[in-house]
Design a protein around this motif. Structure first.
Motif, PDB file in Angstrom:
ATOM      1  N   ARG A 134      38.154  46.761  38.980  1.00  0.00           N
ATOM      2  CA  ARG A 134      39.138  46.112  38.100  1.00  0.00           C
ATOM      3  C   ARG A 134      40.111  45.219  38.859  1.00  0.00           C
ATOM      4  O   ARG A 134      40.622  44.257  38.309  1.00  0.00           O
ATOM      5  CB  ARG A 134      39.922  47.158  37.324  1.00  0.00           C
ATOM      6  N   SER A 135      40.384  45.546  40.114  1.00  0.00           N
ATOM      7  CA  SER A 135      41.399  44.794  40.848  1.00  0.00           C
ATOM      8  C   SER A 135      40.856  44.068  42.076  1.00  0.00           C
ATOM      9  O   SER A 135      41.615  43.490  42.842  1.00  0.00           O
ATOM     10  CB  SER A 135      42.531  45.726  41.273  1.00  0.00           C
ATOM     11  N   SER A 136      39.545  44.094  42.272  1.00  0.00           N
ATOM     12  CA  SER A 136      38.971  43.391  43.421  1.00  0.00           C
ATOM     13  C   SER A 136      37.729  42.627  42.987  1.00  0.00           C
ATOM     14  O   SER A 136      37.093  42.956  41.988  1.00  0.00           O
ATOM     15  CB  SER A 136      38.621  44.384  44.535  1.00  0.00           C
ATOM     16  N   ARG A 137      37.421  41.608  43.757  1.00  0.00           N
ATOM     17  CA  ARG A 137      36.254  40.780  43.469  1.00  0.00           C
ATOM     18  C   ARG A 137      35.539  40.498  44.782  1.00  0.00           C
ATOM     19  O   ARG A 137      36.149  40.001  45.726  1.00  0.00           O
ATOM     20  CB  ARG A 137      36.716  39.485  42.814  1.00  0.00           C
ATOM     21  N   THR A 147      46.344  39.696  41.658  1.00  0.00           N
ATOM     22  CA  THR A 147      47.800  39.741  41.769  1.00  0.00           C
ATOM     23  C   THR A 147      48.376  39.190  40.465  1.00  0.00           C
ATOM     24  O   THR A 147      47.637  38.660  39.630  1.00  0.00           O
ATOM     25  CB  THR A 147      48.316  38.887  42.949  1.00  0.00           C
ATOM     26  N   ALA A 148      49.663  39.268  40.319  1.00  0.00           N
ATOM     27  CA  ALA A 148      50.314  38.745  39.117  1.00  0.00           C
ATOM     28  C   ALA A 148      50.110  37.238  38.968  1.00  0.00           C
ATOM     29  O   ALA A 148      50.119  36.708  37.866  1.00  0.00           O
ATOM     30  CB  ALA A 148      51.805  39.067  39.149  1.00  0.00           C
ATOM     31  N   SER A 149      49.891  36.547  40.089  1.00  0.00           N
ATOM     32  CA  SER A 149      49.713  35.091  40.039  1.00  0.00           C
ATOM     33  C   SER A 149      48.259  34.652  40.205  1.00  0.00           C
ATOM     34  O   SER A 149      47.998  33.485  40.437  1.00  0.00           O
ATOM     35  CB  SER A 149      50.587  34.428  41.095  1.00  0.00           C
ATOM     36  N   GLY A 150      47.321  35.576  40.097  1.00  0.00           N
ATOM     37  CA  GLY A 150      45.899  35.219  40.201  1.00  0.00           C
ATOM     38  C   GLY A 150      45.207  35.982  41.321  1.00  0.00           C
ATOM     39  O   GLY A 150      45.750  36.937  41.869  1.00  0.00           O
ATOM     40  N   TRP A 151      44.008  35.525  41.650  1.00  0.00           N
ATOM     41  CA  TRP A 151      43.209  36.189  42.686  1.00  0.00           C
ATOM     42  C   TRP A 151      43.636  35.719  44.065  1.00  0.00           C
ATOM     43  O   TRP A 151      43.734  34.520  44.319  1.00  0.00           O
ATOM     44  CB  TRP A 151      41.724  35.912  42.470  1.00  0.00           C
ATOM     45  N   LEU A 152      43.895  36.666  44.956  1.00  0.00           N
ATOM     46  CA  LEU A 152      44.322  36.378  46.323  1.00  0.00           C
ATOM     47  C   LEU A 152      43.168  36.673  47.277  1.00  0.00           C
ATOM     48  O   LEU A 152      42.752  37.828  47.404  1.00  0.00           O
ATOM     49  CB  LEU A 152      45.533  37.244  46.694  1.00  0.00           C
ATOM     50  N   PRO A 153      42.623  35.649  47.959  1.00  0.00           N
ATOM     51  CA  PRO A 153      41.544  35.903  48.920  1.00  0.00           C
ATOM     52  C   PRO A 153      42.080  36.653  50.141  1.00  0.00           C
ATOM     53  O   PRO A 153      43.108  36.270  50.707  1.00  0.00           O
ATOM     54  CB  PRO A 153      41.065  34.510  49.315  1.00  0.00           C
ATOM     55  N   VAL A 154      41.386  37.718  50.524  1.00  0.00           N
ATOM     56  CA  VAL A 154      41.812  38.498  51.689  1.00  0.00           C
ATOM     57  C   VAL A 154      40.754  38.531  52.787  1.00  0.00           C
ATOM     58  O   VAL A 154      41.080  38.765  53.943  1.00  0.00           O
ATOM     59  CB  VAL A 154      42.228  39.937  51.292  1.00  0.00           C
TER      60      VAL A 154
END
Length: 113
Positions: A74-77, A29-36
């Motif tokens: 690129r957008s998930s970890r 996200t724009a503010s860092g990685w968001l755990p889902v």
């Protein structure tokens, strides 16, 4: 069935076809990685069926996509996890190896809401 085939079938009957331990998925996200998805684990034995049940947005589809290696890199970890399918660790497989598995040995069926 030959004796060797029967022996292999009996050995494999008690194995888990899918084992997932400590599955964590985050999105950029724009503010860092968001755990889902955090610390998900389950096992499915040969011949068993597993249903993932939860509210919309609870991580069912994201978990399945992570296991199948279908999340955008690129957008998930996907971190801190062990995912074994038929005795093979999925997390270390190359993109080509995952492509060979998908559809032939492992797949998912989406349900329309």
């Amino acid at each position: 069935m030959t004796k060797l085939e029967a022996s292999v079938a009996n050995q494999r009957a008690g194995e888990d076809i899918l084992a997932v331990e400590g599955l964590n998925v985050s999105f950029a996200t724009a503010s860092g990685w968001l755990p889902v998805v955090e610390n998900v684990g389950f096992k499915v034995g040969r011949g068993e069926t597993l249903g993932l049940v939860g509210e919309s947005g609870s991580g069912k589809t994201v978990s399945a996509l992570a296991i199948m290696g279908l999340l955008p890199s690129r957008s998930s970890r996907v971190t801190g996890t062990t995912m074994r399918f038929d005795g093979r660790e999925l997390t270390g497989l190359s993109a080509e190896e995952m492509r060979r598995l998908r559809g032939n040995e492992i797949s998912m069926i989406f349900q329309e809401p």
